[in-house]
Design a protein around this motif. Structure first.
Motif, mmCIF file in Angstrom:
data_model
loop_
_atom_site.group_PDB
_atom_site.id
_atom_site.type_symbol
_atom_site.label_atom_id
_atom_site.label_comp_id
_atom_site.label_asym_id
_atom_site.label_seq_id
_atom_site.Cartn_x
_atom_site.Cartn_y
_atom_site.Cartn_z
ATOM 1 N N PRO A 26 0.827 -1.201 0.000
ATOM 2 C CA PRO A 26 0.000 0.000 0.000
ATOM 3 C C PRO A 26 0.872 1.266 0.000
ATOM 4 O O PRO A 26 1.797 1.390 0.805
ATOM 5 C CB PRO A 26 -0.806 -0.118 1.295
ATOM 6 N N LEU A 69 -12.218 4.713 -4.788
ATOM 7 C CA LEU A 69 -12.234 3.361 -4.233
ATOM 8 C C LEU A 69 -10.936 3.099 -3.477
ATOM 9 O O LEU A 69 -9.903 3.713 -3.771
ATOM 10 C CB LEU A 69 -12.377 2.347 -5.365
ATOM 11 N N PRO A 70 -10.995 2.184 -2.527
ATOM 12 C CA PRO A 70 -9.742 1.822 -1.846
ATOM 13 C C PRO A 70 -8.690 1.387 -2.863
ATOM 14 O O PRO A 70 -8.992 0.670 -3.811
ATOM 15 C CB PRO A 70 -10.162 0.643 -0.961
ATOM 16 N N GLY A 71 -7.490 1.840 -2.657
ATOM 17 C CA GLY A 71 -6.416 1.533 -3.598
ATOM 18 C C GLY A 71 -6.178 2.642 -4.607
ATOM 19 O O GLY A 71 -5.189 2.611 -5.335
ATOM 20 N N GLU A 91 -2.101 6.715 -1.244
ATOM 21 C CA GLU A 91 -3.063 5.713 -1.688
ATOM 22 C C GLU A 91 -4.151 5.574 -0.636
ATOM 23 O O GLU A 91 -3.859 5.449 0.560
ATOM 24 C CB GLU A 91 -2.337 4.373 -1.885
ATOM 25 N N LEU A 92 -5.399 5.600 -1.109
ATOM 26 C CA LEU A 92 -6.524 5.532 -0.181
ATOM 27 C C LEU A 92 -6.654 4.120 0.389
ATOM 28 O O LEU A 92 -6.749 3.135 -0.355
ATOM 29 C CB LEU A 92 -7.811 5.915 -0.920
ATOM 30 N N LEU A 93 -6.654 4.039 1.712
ATOM 31 C CA LEU A 93 -6.947 2.759 2.354
ATOM 32 C C LEU A 93 -8.450 2.587 2.499
ATOM 33 O O LEU A 93 -9.025 1.609 2.069
ATOM 34 C CB LEU A 93 -6.272 2.676 3.720
ATOM 35 N N PHE A 94 -9.086 3.584 3.116
ATOM 36 C CA PHE A 94 -10.547 3.592 3.203
ATOM 37 C C PHE A 94 -10.994 4.941 3.757
ATOM 38 O O PHE A 94 -10.170 5.731 4.251
ATOM 39 C CB PHE A 94 -11.079 2.445 4.084
ATOM 40 N N GLU A 95 -12.296 5.184 3.640
ATOM 41 C CA GLU A 95 -12.903 6.383 4.215
ATOM 42 C C GLU A 95 -13.841 5.947 5.332
ATOM 43 O O GLU A 95 -14.592 4.982 5.180
ATOM 44 C CB GLU A 95 -13.746 7.113 3.160
ATOM 45 N N HIS A 96 -13.807 6.675 6.428
ATOM 46 C CA HIS A 96 -14.726 6.348 7.519
ATOM 47 C C HIS A 96 -14.873 7.563 8.419
ATOM 48 O O HIS A 96 -13.889 8.216 8.766
ATOM 49 C CB HIS A 96 -14.204 5.164 8.334
ATOM 50 N N ARG A 101 -8.177 7.577 5.300
ATOM 51 C CA ARG A 101 -6.891 7.044 5.739
ATOM 52 C C ARG A 101 -6.065 6.765 4.494
ATOM 53 O O ARG A 101 -6.513 6.030 3.601
ATOM 54 C CB ARG A 101 -7.071 5.736 6.517
ATOM 55 N N ALA A 103 -2.134 5.871 2.720
ATOM 56 C CA ALA A 103 -0.743 5.414 2.863
ATOM 57 C C ALA A 103 0.110 6.369 2.050
ATOM 58 O O ALA A 103 -0.083 6.508 0.840
ATOM 59 C CB ALA A 103 -0.588 3.995 2.346
ATOM 60 N N VAL A 122 -3.676 -5.301 -12.206
ATOM 61 C CA VAL A 122 -3.046 -4.540 -11.119
ATOM 62 C C VAL A 122 -3.954 -4.657 -9.905
ATOM 63 O O VAL A 122 -5.130 -4.312 -9.965
ATOM 64 C CB VAL A 122 -2.866 -3.055 -11.497
ATOM 65 N N GLU A 123 -3.427 -5.210 -8.833
ATOM 66 C CA GLU A 123 -4.145 -5.245 -7.560
ATOM 67 C C GLU A 123 -3.476 -4.197 -6.686
ATOM 68 O O GLU A 123 -2.363 -4.415 -6.192
ATOM 69 C CB GLU A 123 -4.047 -6.634 -6.924
ATOM 70 N N PRO A 124 -4.108 -3.032 -6.519
ATOM 71 C CA PRO A 124 -3.440 -1.920 -5.837
ATOM 72 C C PRO A 124 -2.924 -2.319 -4.456
ATOM 73 O O PRO A 124 -3.654 -2.888 -3.657
ATOM 74 C CB PRO A 124 -4.538 -0.864 -5.728
ATOM 75 N N LEU B 162 -3.010 0.965 8.376
ATOM 76 C CA LEU B 162 -2.031 0.647 7.320
ATOM 77 C C LEU B 162 -1.378 -0.709 7.601
ATOM 78 O O LEU B 162 -1.252 -1.551 6.704
ATOM 79 C CB LEU B 162 -0.979 1.757 7.252
ATOM 80 N N ARG B 205 -8.850 -4.762 -2.748
ATOM 81 C CA ARG B 205 -7.512 -4.996 -3.310
ATOM 82 C C ARG B 205 -7.314 -6.448 -3.710
ATOM 83 O O ARG B 205 -6.440 -6.750 -4.507
ATOM 84 C CB ARG B 205 -6.446 -4.649 -2.257
#
Lengths: 338, 574
Positions: A26, A69-71, A91-96, A101, A103, A122-124, B162, B205
């Motif tokens: 990430p 979206l995440p990634g 890089e977006l991990l998630f929104e909450h 959040r 990386a 590609v898998e982010p 993370l 992911r």
């Protein structure tokens, strides 16, 4: 009699057009695009070093183009005085809870294509998947990082600590003789990009891992270096079929990858393949010898009192011996896409 | 549920002879289970991580008999293996082969008409466990490990998002378990929603990753995620640590991991069948290259007057045969190894065996396997004793390829060395790897009938181990009087070592033990009468300490262990 050949487990030798995965984490920023053809050495991604978690407020309505979206890689935002804090690119991990959040961190390193091929997925933050144009020689493990270089085969009787010099900088060297951590450290220091070995002892693996960790912790890192192990932990020699493959690819640019572990070979070389009933003895008193399968040898008791199914093998030195099938292997010449 | 009459009066490994021809029933899980009266033979196949084992079972004189069995390295062709079995039967007993429908023909082609019972060992995959709190993480992880998963774990309480994302997306992780207690603990309520969103970020992911939600974790964020994930709802973690065996979450995770034909999980139903058919308390110690399991099954009266069985199974991935990534695991193998080897070389040989389990078969390779097996059984018992207890059982069965990699009498010695419990126990091994495939038969009645019908062919009896506790070392301990088949023999007992008495497979009798002092053999006393049965190792009177105390000095320890080993494994020095 060769109808019983399939009693002997087959090991992959060559994988045609393999699909390989290059690990991401990430925060890595992928520059390659799915479907794009890539050439050896091209930059596929910018690698993050020392990623950190950043929390940032979700921008007001209209500030974004849709919901990321995440990634997703998000560009940095400047702080606006008295109104809102800025956010670094990441890089977006998630929104909450109205906050993102991310990386984030500096990207001083590059991920290069280890061979010619095509980006298929590609898998982010997880992996980048390539389909390689050429075949791959199956191995058991890659220690270190994927890389590429010109294939150079050192003489079998050479001492790698003496044979490795700066003339080999940029090469991937095949080390047929005994290899230890000291030889591998010397190879790295000489600018060698990778090594291919038949086996490597546990202690040398740990030394190599520790050396790599020290390199990664340093500010001025050496170039990536990978060691491709074709066998296990005990000293072995390369099988004749493997040596023939090296000879065929000698001088060409080859790649080292770990998922799956392969030596990526050029697409334009003719690779000699062994006969289907060619047998390699991988353990026991005849370890390292090769021969031709004759058929089942029945249940026999071996030294130590164990009984085992055996096979009759006509060894290349002219003898016919019964060897436990567990000590034998043959090559599956072409296996499914890795 | 159909119950079989108890066989408790005969404490033998052999099952009671079936009063009528046993016919294995059809099974929804075992697709090719032999199903009809006209069926004359069937194959079993156990696809292990290291070993492919096959057997040919045929009807002989209206009974099921084991006609041929073989084991080869995994990767061998199963059809060719079965063809080899048929070919051997044709060579050894053409008339029998003809009678069961395997007449003349080319040997390398197995007979397609004969059904197959197939079990497959599922290697322990890696599960990422994330929880809101450390307390819940511990319970989730315990359940996952007991279900046979390797785990990587973290909690929102201790680990930032993370790090949790990196943990769950690292190579090798195939599934994600997200859980909170039900109802959520006070400190979990706020974190549950964030945990679900973090899981959604991970799912986005990793396309195709299985997501297990345990407890009231909202799934809406996951359903909104890019590339719809595979979500499985599981029970919330419940109970305190140590209640693992009864955990519904563990059972659900085990089912999700292995599938219906998982040979390790299949040991639980077949252990139940053995307990019902034999009327014995049965313990299976399964050791494989990719995992291990311990099964305990006890018969009990059923409501309808028959016999029921309660079965508990706990998987322990850490007890896999050559697993060396836990602190002290190599030290324990070195402790049991009767040859001197420097530590680096020992590690290399064990690591090589983990990669190629069938290599290094001869000479001290077999001794190294025996030492590794002792270490693995130690780890298995240490991990499961808190859950399954260490109470006495009547029959201990070694299952998995590890037990077949040493001579049968040496396997009995391994049990004696590591399973240190006062009492008398019969020992056997699953020599033809029949238990896993038979365990895939879903129907209890059909499985019980097959177990009863196979009788003494099912297991290879090693003998009986009698282990008293409380003897004073190196002193005369008492006397054994063994009566078997009308013959009577007497043996003077000296504490501190083994006393071996020949007792052939199939033989049974009574051992009267008269000790000089009060001794524990289950109950405490001076005089005991124990029913014993024979086997390849015979009757082992293990008069050593419980727990076993060995010299600290490695050379002396090796010498002592070697002396005992040589008694039951004379070919070791050949």
């Amino acid at each position: 009699m060769t109808g019983w050949l399939e009693l002997v487990p087959a090991r992959a030798l060559i994988v045609p057009r393999p699909r390989i995965r290059l690990e991401l984490q990430p925060g890595d920023r992928v520059t390659a695009v799915v479907g794009e053809a890539v050439h050896v050495g091209e930059v596929l991604a910018e690698r993050i070093r020392d990623p950190r978690l950043v929390e940032a407020p979700v921008p007001r309505d209209g500030a974004d183009q849709g919901i990321p979206l995440p990634g997703t890689w998000l560009p940095g935002e400047h702080a606006l005085a008295g109104r809102r804090a800025g956010a670094p690119a990441g890089e977006l991990l998630f929104e909450h809870g109205g906050r993102r959040r991310l990386a984030s961190g500096p990207h001083p390193d590059r991920l290069h294509a280890p061979a010619d091929g095509r980006v298929v997925d590609v898998e982010p933050g997880v992996a980048l998947v390539l389909e390689i144009d050429g075949p791959g020689l199956a191995a058991t493990e890659l220690l270190g990082e994927p890389h590429w270089g010109r294939l150079v085969i050192l003489p079998e009787e050479s001492d790698p600590r003496l044979a490795l010099d700066v003339a080999l900088a940029g090469a991937v060297v095949v080390l047929p003789s005994r290899v230890d951590a000291e030889a591998l450290a010397r190879a790295r220091a000489m600018g060698v990009r990778g090594a291919v070995v038949a086996s490597l002892a546990e202690r040398d693996r740990r030394d190599l891992a520790a050396s790599s960790a020290r390199q990664e912790a340093g500010l001025q890192r050496l170039a990536p270096f990978g060691v491709l192990v074709l066998g296990g932990y005990l000293r072995r020699v390369f099988a004749a079929a493997v040596r023939s493959t090296f000879d065929a690819a000698s001088g060409a640019v080859v790649g080292l990858v770990g998922d799956p572990p392969l030596l990526l070979l050029p697409a334009d070389r003719h690779l000699p393949l062994p006969e289907p009933d060619h047998i390699v003895v991988r353990g026991g008193p005849e370890a390292g010898r090769e021969g031709r399968w004759l058929g089942p040898g029945g249940i026999r008791r071996v030294r130590g009192g164990i009984t085992a199914e055996t096979g009759l093998v006509a060894l290349d030195d002219g003898r016919t011996v019964a060897i436990p099938i567990g000590e034998l292997e043959r090559f599956a010449l072409v296996v499914a896409n890795g | 549920m159909t119950h079989v009459e108890p066989g408790a009066a005969e404490p033998l490994v052999a099952t009671r002879p079936a009063s009528s021809p046993a016919v294995p029933a059809s099974s929804a899980r075992a697709v090719a289970a032999p199903a009809d009266d006209w069926q004359s033979a069937f194959f079993t196949l156990d696809h292990g991580t290291a070993t492919l084992a096959g057997a040919l079972v045929g009807r002989v004189d209206r009974r099921w008999r084991l006609l041929a069995a073989a084991a080869l390295p995994a990767g061998s062709n199963p059809d060719t293996l079965l063809g080899l079995l048929v070919d051997r039967l044709r060579s050894a007993d053409p008339a029998r082969a003809e009678a069961i429908g395997g007449g003349p023909g080319r040997g390398s082609e197995p007979l397609a008409a004969w059904p197959r019972l197939v079990a497959t060992s599922v290697p322990a995959a890696t599960l990422a466990v994330i929880a809101a709190t450390e307390r819940t993480r511990a319970r989730l992880e315990e359940a996952a490990v007991g279900a046979g998963w390797n785990t990587v774990a973290g909690s929102a309480e201790r680990t930032d998002p993370l790090a949790l994302t990196r943990l769950a997306t690292r190579p090798g992780v195939v599934a994600l378990l997200v859980g909170v207690a039900d109802p959520p603990d006070a400190d979990e309520r706020d974190l549950a929603a964030e945990l679900a969103v973090a899981a959604a970020g991970i799912a986005a992911r990793r396309p195709g990753m299985r997501i297990f939600l345990a407890g009231p974790v909202p799934e809406a964020p996951l359903l909104d995620a890019w590339r719809a994930p595979v979500i499985v709802r599981l029970p919330a973690p419940a109970g305190a640590p140590g209640e693992l065996a009864a955990s519904t979450l563990r059972a659900a995770l085990a089912a999700a991991r292995g599938g219906p034909d998982d040979s390790r999980r299949a040991l639980a139903p077949v252990a139940g069948s053995l307990a019902r058919v034999l009327g014995l308390r049965v313990e299976i110690l399964e050791i494989g290259v990719s995992g291990a399991a311990r099964v305990v099954a006890s018969p009990s009266p059923a409501d309808d007057g028959g016999i029921a069985a309660s079965v508990q199974i706990v998987e322990v991935p850490d007890a896999a045969l050559f697993r060396m990534d836990r602190p002290g695991s190599v030290d324990r193998i070195d402790y049991w190894f009767t040859q001197s080897l420097d530590r680096a070389r020992l590690r290399d040989r064990l690591a090589e065996l983990a990669v190629a389990p069938w290599s290094d078969l001869d000479a001290d390779g077999a001794l190294l396997r025996a030492a590794a097996l002792r270490g693995a059984v130690e780890r298995l018992l240490a991990a499961t004793d808190p859950v399954l207890g260490h109470g006495g059982v009547d029959l201990v069965i070694g299952a998995g390829g590890a037990w077949s990699a040493v001579p049968a009498p040496a396997a009995a010695h391994i049990v004696a060395d590591v399973v240190r419990r006062p009492g008398a126990v019969q020992v056997a091994i699953d020599h033809a790897r029949l238990l896993g495939p038979i365990g895939t038969i879903a129907d209890d009645a059909g499985r019980d009938a097959l177990v009863a019908g196979l009788g003494e062919d099912l297991l290879l009896p090693l003998g009986t181990i009698v282990t008293p506790r409380g003897l004073r070392p190196n002193r005369p301990a008492g006397r054994l009087v063994l009566e078997t088949g009308g013959a009577r023999s007497e043996v003077e007992l000296v504490a501190g070592g083994f006393t071996l008495v020949d007792l052939a497979p199939g033989a049974s009798g009574t051992a009267e033990l008269a000790f000089r002092g009060t001794t524990e053999l289950g109950p405490r006393g001076r005089r005991f009468q124990v029913a014993v049965s024979g086997g390849l190792a015979g009757l082992l009177l293990d008069l050593r300490d419980i727990p076993l105390r060995l010299p600290e000095r490695p050379d002396r320890r090796r010498e002592l262990l070697g002396t005992w080993e040589r008694a039951l494994w004379p070919e070791r020095d050949a």
